[in-house]
Write an enzyme that holds these catalytic residues in place. Sequence first.
Site, PDB file in Angstrom:
ATOM      1  N   GLU A  11     -53.863   8.418  37.487  1.00 47.11           N
ATOM      2  CA  GLU A  11     -53.674   9.184  38.734  1.00 47.11           C
ATOM      3  C   GLU A  11     -53.625  10.695  38.505  1.00 47.11           C
ATOM      4  O   GLU A  11     -52.710  11.373  39.004  1.00 47.11           O
ATOM      5  CB  GLU A  11     -52.395   8.713  39.436  1.00 47.11           C
ATOM      6  CG  GLU A  11     -52.498   7.299  39.965  1.00 47.11           C
ATOM      7  CD  GLU A  11     -51.353   6.887  40.898  1.00 47.11           C
ATOM      8  OE1 GLU A  11     -50.365   7.619  41.008  1.00 47.11           O
ATOM      9  OE2 GLU A  11     -51.469   5.811  41.512  1.00 47.11           O
TER      10      GLU A  11
ATOM     11  N   GLU B 260     -53.921  -0.796  40.316  1.00 48.53           N
ATOM     12  CA  GLU B 260     -52.594  -0.782  40.954  1.00 48.53           C
ATOM     13  C   GLU B 260     -52.781  -1.175  42.408  1.00 48.53           C
ATOM     14  O   GLU B 260     -53.485  -0.483  43.153  1.00 48.53           O
ATOM     15  CB  GLU B 260     -51.945   0.602  40.878  1.00 48.53           C
ATOM     16  CG  GLU B 260     -51.371   0.930  39.522  1.00 48.53           C
ATOM     17  CD  GLU B 260     -50.544   2.212  39.516  1.00 48.53           C
ATOM     18  OE1 GLU B 260     -49.837   2.465  40.509  1.00 48.53           O
ATOM     19  OE2 GLU B 260     -50.633   2.937  38.514  1.00 48.53           O
TER      20      GLU B 260
HETATM   21  O1  AHR Z   1     -46.467   1.525  40.218  1.00 47.93           O
HETATM   22  C1  AHR Z   1     -45.635   2.619  40.502  1.00 47.93           C
HETATM   23  C2  AHR Z   1     -46.340   3.960  40.378  1.00 47.93           C
HETATM   24  O2  AHR Z   1     -47.309   4.059  41.396  1.00 47.93           O
HETATM   25  C3  AHR Z   1     -47.125   4.202  39.117  1.00 47.93           C
HETATM   26  O3  AHR Z   1     -46.350   4.695  38.082  1.00 47.93           O
HETATM   27  C4  AHR Z   1     -48.129   5.239  39.547  1.00 47.93           C
HETATM   28  O4  AHR Z   1     -49.304   5.186  38.799  1.00 47.93           O
HETATM   29  C5  AHR Z   1     -48.336   4.955  41.018  1.00 47.93           C
HETATM   30  O5  AHR Z   1     -48.275   6.093  41.783  1.00 47.93           O
END
Ligand code: AHR
Length: 501
Positions: A173, A292
């Site tokens: 990210e 994610e």
């Molecule tokens: O999964 C929680 C957080 O969400 C992670 O650390 C990050 O990559 C995302 O913003």
Amino acid sequence: MLSATFTLDPAFTVAPVSRRTFGSFVEHMGRCVYTGIYEPSHPTADADGFRRDVLELTRELGVSIVRYPGGNFVSGYRWEDGVGPVADRPVRRDLAWHSLETNEVGIDEFARWAGKAGVEIMYALNLGTRGVQEALDVQEYLNHPDRTRLAELRRANGSPEPYGVRMFCLGNELDGEWQTGHKTAQEYGRLAAETARAMRSAEPWLELVACGSSGSSMPTFAAWEAEVLELTYDAVDYISAHAYYEPLDGDLDSFLASAVDMDHVVDSVVATADSVGAKLKSRKRLKISFDEWNVWYQSRLEASRETEWRVAPRVIEDCYNVADAVVVGNLLISLLRHSDRVTAACQAQLVNVIAPIRTEPGGPAWRQTIFHPFALTARLARGEVLRVEPRGPVYETARYGEAPVIDAVATHDAESGEVTVFVVNRSRTEGVELTVALTGFGAGLRVAESWTLADDDLSAANTADQPDRVVPRPAESVAVDGGVLRATLPPVSWTAIRLAA
Ligand code: AHR
């Protein structure tokens, strides 16, 4: 009662089911690692300090690949802090989650855990505060067989065989201002490309993931992907996507249609990647690593931000209800539907932190509601994904406009002859009579098993005291007759039906 219909035909395939679709995520965050997968003082702990109860649930969940060690955490992480004698490992500040990292668990411990859980490792590199050299170092430690300094260090640390990690995320990210070492697309694209080329010169077989946007609501969504891919297209195999959903302002109708947004994210990233490919006159097609995704009550995050420096504080331990589980089941339907391009995905995260598995330190481990659609989909989705075009009613949502009431996908395993249908009913008030024409499957299919997750109380959840308050139950009124499958789908429900010859 509403009605909906679709046709299944073994000829209309999308792509094979990729096992990596059923990935998860272990970040050094909150209690995911410490008192999550690892708790040496726990009554179920094995000789390596891993909770056996969590290992068993991880295997039951059907997880195939696990992203590690972050997340936002990785962008300030020094992997070498986590190797060698534990007593010598430093305690560090984790700026991402404002906590203390003891480094008791590092890559060697995690690899041991992954072996026990039977999962592949997806290793995320720190391209926030670090660069090409550190990426090459960790690659050497993980994958080089012997004789080099870092391969010998791994051997000295008790792992003579290389880990053979194939999939590496080139950072996390980095489009987000909150990310340690946040970068512009140009800065990141150059760094990712140089890192990828250097790593691949040692191991051409690596599968490398460039960071896409951290969410589709980012102002730079799609522009970030385009700029990054112009610099990395030839050097990487995947572009990542991240998406989290929650009911905002109590808007359950939109929340139940979250998969409409996930479809849009995938379509947008595919379109952007393909347009860069066309511009570069490349025939290569990038894949998406949706590394994610989940339901996350993010609106509660700010209020729960840590202010003390503590080890393994309770961070974002969301407790999931029935509606959340139906949405998770639907997000898996969306991922499967896109199996031609999405071939890896990680539900974030595995234990305690927005997770299907919850634990108490020294106490029990249990399955949250969202555990169930994941475990059933991972177990039942086999063979090829079939194209499904449901015809049925629509409803109005504030966020996504008109959305279909039912959403579905199916898989067909040509070897066993089995067909599995996964379907959600998003209506809050109406059941749906579903009719599926099983064209081209012959007459011999029968219902082998069928499960529905639904409840009159949409806010019902599983807790340490009532770990099985919400479980899938055998679906009602499911039958195959004359090449037609009929099922009744309760309001706000997720259903899986396996048909066998
Ligand atoms: O999964 C929680 C957080 O969400 C992670 O650390 C990050 O990559 C995302 O913003």
